[in-house]
Write a protein that holds these residues in place. Structure first.
Motif, PDB file in Angstrom:
ATOM      1  N   ILE A 171       0.846  -1.200   0.000  1.00 47.75           N
ATOM      2  CA  ILE A 171       0.000   0.000   0.000  1.00 47.75           C
ATOM      3  C   ILE A 171       0.877   1.243   0.000  1.00 47.75           C
ATOM      4  O   ILE A 171       1.358   1.685   1.048  1.00 47.75           O
ATOM      5  N   PRO A 172       1.137   1.814  -1.194  1.00 42.77           N
ATOM      6  CA  PRO A 172       1.827   3.111  -1.236  1.00 42.77           C
ATOM      7  C   PRO A 172       0.880   4.167  -0.678  1.00 42.77           C
ATOM      8  O   PRO A 172      -0.252   4.301  -1.152  1.00 42.77           O
ATOM      9  N   LEU A 173       1.322   4.910   0.319  1.00 42.65           N
ATOM     10  CA  LEU A 173       0.443   5.894   0.968  1.00 42.65           C
ATOM     11  C   LEU A 173       0.428   7.203   0.188  1.00 42.65           C
ATOM     12  O   LEU A 173       0.734   8.277   0.695  1.00 42.65           O
ATOM     13  N   TYR A 174       0.054   7.067  -1.088  1.00 42.57           N
ATOM     14  CA  TYR A 174      -0.115   8.209  -1.983  1.00 42.57           C
ATOM     15  C   TYR A 174      -1.443   8.032  -2.704  1.00 42.57           C
ATOM     16  O   TYR A 174      -1.653   7.015  -3.362  1.00 42.57           O
ATOM     17  N   PHE A 221      -5.844   5.647  -5.124  1.00 40.77           N
ATOM     18  CA  PHE A 221      -7.235   5.687  -4.653  1.00 40.77           C
ATOM     19  C   PHE A 221      -7.826   7.094  -4.659  1.00 40.77           C
ATOM     20  O   PHE A 221      -8.805   7.381  -3.968  1.00 40.77           O
ATOM     21  N   TYR A 222      -7.251   7.987  -5.466  1.00 39.01           N
ATOM     22  CA  TYR A 222      -7.631   9.404  -5.475  1.00 39.01           C
ATOM     23  C   TYR A 222      -9.111   9.641  -5.742  1.00 39.01           C
ATOM     24  O   TYR A 222      -9.677  10.652  -5.292  1.00 39.01           O
ATOM     25  N   SER A 223      -9.769   8.737  -6.493  1.00 40.40           N
ATOM     26  CA  SER A 223     -11.174   8.963  -6.850  1.00 40.40           C
ATOM     27  C   SER A 223     -12.111   7.959  -6.195  1.00 40.40           C
ATOM     28  O   SER A 223     -13.312   7.967  -6.486  1.00 40.40           O
ATOM     29  N   ASN A 224     -11.588   7.101  -5.326  1.00 39.66           N
ATOM     30  CA  ASN A 224     -12.432   6.137  -4.647  1.00 39.66           C
ATOM     31  C   ASN A 224     -13.522   6.861  -3.859  1.00 39.66           C
ATOM     32  O   ASN A 224     -13.252   7.803  -3.115  1.00 39.66           O
ATOM     33  N   GLU A 225     -14.753   6.417  -4.020  1.00 37.51           N
ATOM     34  CA  GLU A 225     -15.898   7.118  -3.426  1.00 37.51           C
ATOM     35  C   GLU A 225     -15.784   7.228  -1.909  1.00 37.51           C
ATOM     36  O   GLU A 225     -16.046   8.286  -1.327  1.00 37.51           O
ATOM     37  N   ASP A 226     -15.387   6.151  -1.261  1.00 43.25           N
ATOM     38  CA  ASP A 226     -15.277   6.174   0.195  1.00 43.25           C
ATOM     39  C   ASP A 226     -14.120   7.067   0.650  1.00 43.25           C
ATOM     40  O   ASP A 226     -14.213   7.750   1.675  1.00 43.25           O
ATOM     41  N   LEU A 258      -9.873  -5.348  -4.513  1.00 40.41           N
ATOM     42  CA  LEU A 258      -9.209  -4.073  -4.224  1.00 40.41           C
ATOM     43  C   LEU A 258     -10.124  -2.930  -4.623  1.00 40.41           C
ATOM     44  O   LEU A 258     -10.920  -3.053  -5.568  1.00 40.41           O
ATOM     45  N   PRO A 259     -10.058  -1.793  -3.927  1.00 40.16           N
ATOM     46  CA  PRO A 259     -10.951  -0.667  -4.227  1.00 40.16           C
ATOM     47  C   PRO A 259     -10.698  -0.106  -5.615  1.00 40.16           C
ATOM     48  O   PRO A 259      -9.572  -0.129  -6.116  1.00 40.16           O
TER      49      PRO A 259
END
Length: 344
Positions: free
Chosen positions: A121-124, A158-163, A342-343
């Motif tokens: 999980i890259p935290l970006y 995950f920039y556009s993930n709804e949650d 994966l999300p």
């Protein structure tokens, strides 16, 4: 196979001193995905020029934001991991792309717990060759060389993930409370324009004009510029922010090559001179507050805005170790553990 999780953030010097800042900067700036020029030229630029003066200056900046417990980015990342760990039942480790908390050490920690299936999980939130991509490539290199029995699966940007957008928007909404702002500036970390073109799989879509980021393309999967503007628009829609009161900019440029514009420091001056007296700044390229948010924005940025005629300045903290952010991450991990989903 036994599953485990590897969180990776940027990293930090071990202390705010030139002695510790210099090797950290050397590792960071010698990364071919950060300064992507000929290796000989990169060596001249970094070790012949930058490292002769930058460590002392950077050490002073780090000293301004250093906590008693250590580097804010490291401390916040550790707190975040501890909260995530409470809601998962598989091993989790924390590594940094640069510095002494290496990816190799983190993978070794997982191996010592018999993990052989790792969720990286890259935290970006966004994809950029100098952040997300370099973490993935480094992790794969370390795994192949030192842990060939391990298998890595990477969490997508995950920039556009709804949650994720809901959690980010809630944190921003809380940061806006009690502040009668004139404008909200979304400031993202800058990158050279050439990085956008290099990351374009089509090799023709990304023209850095007013149209390419809003014209649908497979290039958007690896286009940092598009993803930053998309994050701004998604948050703006989620919170119902007024169109004319929100804009996007890019900070932290280095060198004389063309970088993404508009520049954040120039926007501070422009907005103040246009009569914006009360400014809010959001830094969504980072999930943890660090030098670029705490010193460059919350301290220097505030000074620049006030000196240009502004009156009130508020920096909304990054997600850091918020409970809802940690819960969302643990949900993603649990989904992957259960069915390898994966999300998106």
């Amino acid at each position: 196979m036994k599953k485990g999780v590897l969180l990776v953030n940027l990293g930090s010097p071990d202390s705010p001193t030139p002695k510790d800042v210099k090797p950290y900067l050397d590792e960071f700036l010698m990364d071919e995905r950060v300064i992507d020029v000929n290796p000989v030229l990169r060596n001249i630029i970094v070790r012949g020029i930058i490292l002769n003066t930058r460590p002392k200056k950077s050490a002073k900046a780090y000293a301004k934001i250093w906590w008693e417990e250590g580097s804010p980015l490291i401390v916040l990342s550790e707190r975040f991991m501890a909260k995530v760990n409470k809601d998962i039942d598989i091993p989790i480790a924390l590594g940094m792309r640069y510095g002494s908390m290496s990816i190799k050490n983190a993978l070794q920690e997982l191996k010592d717990q018999d993990v052989d299936e790792v969720l990286l999980i890259p935290l970006y939130p966004h994809y950029a060759m100098s952040s997300y991509e370099t973490v993935v490539v480094k992790a794969m290199e370390v795994q192949e060389e030192h842990f060939p029995e391990m298998h890595l699966t990477t969490l997508p940007a995950f920039y556009s993930n709804e949650d994720y957008i809901k959690v980010l928007s809630k944190s921003i909404s809380e940061g806006l409370q009690g502040f009668d702002y004139d404008h909200i500036l979304f400031s993202y970390h800058g990158i050279p324009e050439r990085h956008i073109r290099k990351s374009d799989p089509t090799k023709f879509h990304c023209k850095l004009d007013a149209k390419c980021c809003t014209t649908n393309s497979v290039a958007h999967h690896t286009c940092y510029r598009h993803q930053c503007y998309d994050t701004t628009e998604l948050v703006k829609k989620e919170l119902g922010l007024e169109e004319g009161k929100v804009s996007t900019s890019f900070q932290s440029r280095l060198g004389s090559d063309p970088w993404l514009q508009p520049f954040t420091d120039k926007e501070f001056e422009r907005l103040a001179k246009e009569g914006k007296k009360r400014l809010v700044v959001i830094t969504p390229a980072f999930v943890s507050d660090c030098l670029e948010t705490l010193e460059e924005i919350a301290m220097e940025g505030k000074e620049e805005f006030i000196e240009a005629g502004g009156e009130e300045f508020r920096h909304v903290p990054c997600l850091n170790d918020r409970d809802d952010w940690a819960k969302l991450m643990s949900n993603w991990i649990n989904e992957w553990q259960a069915n390898e989903t994966l999300p998106v």
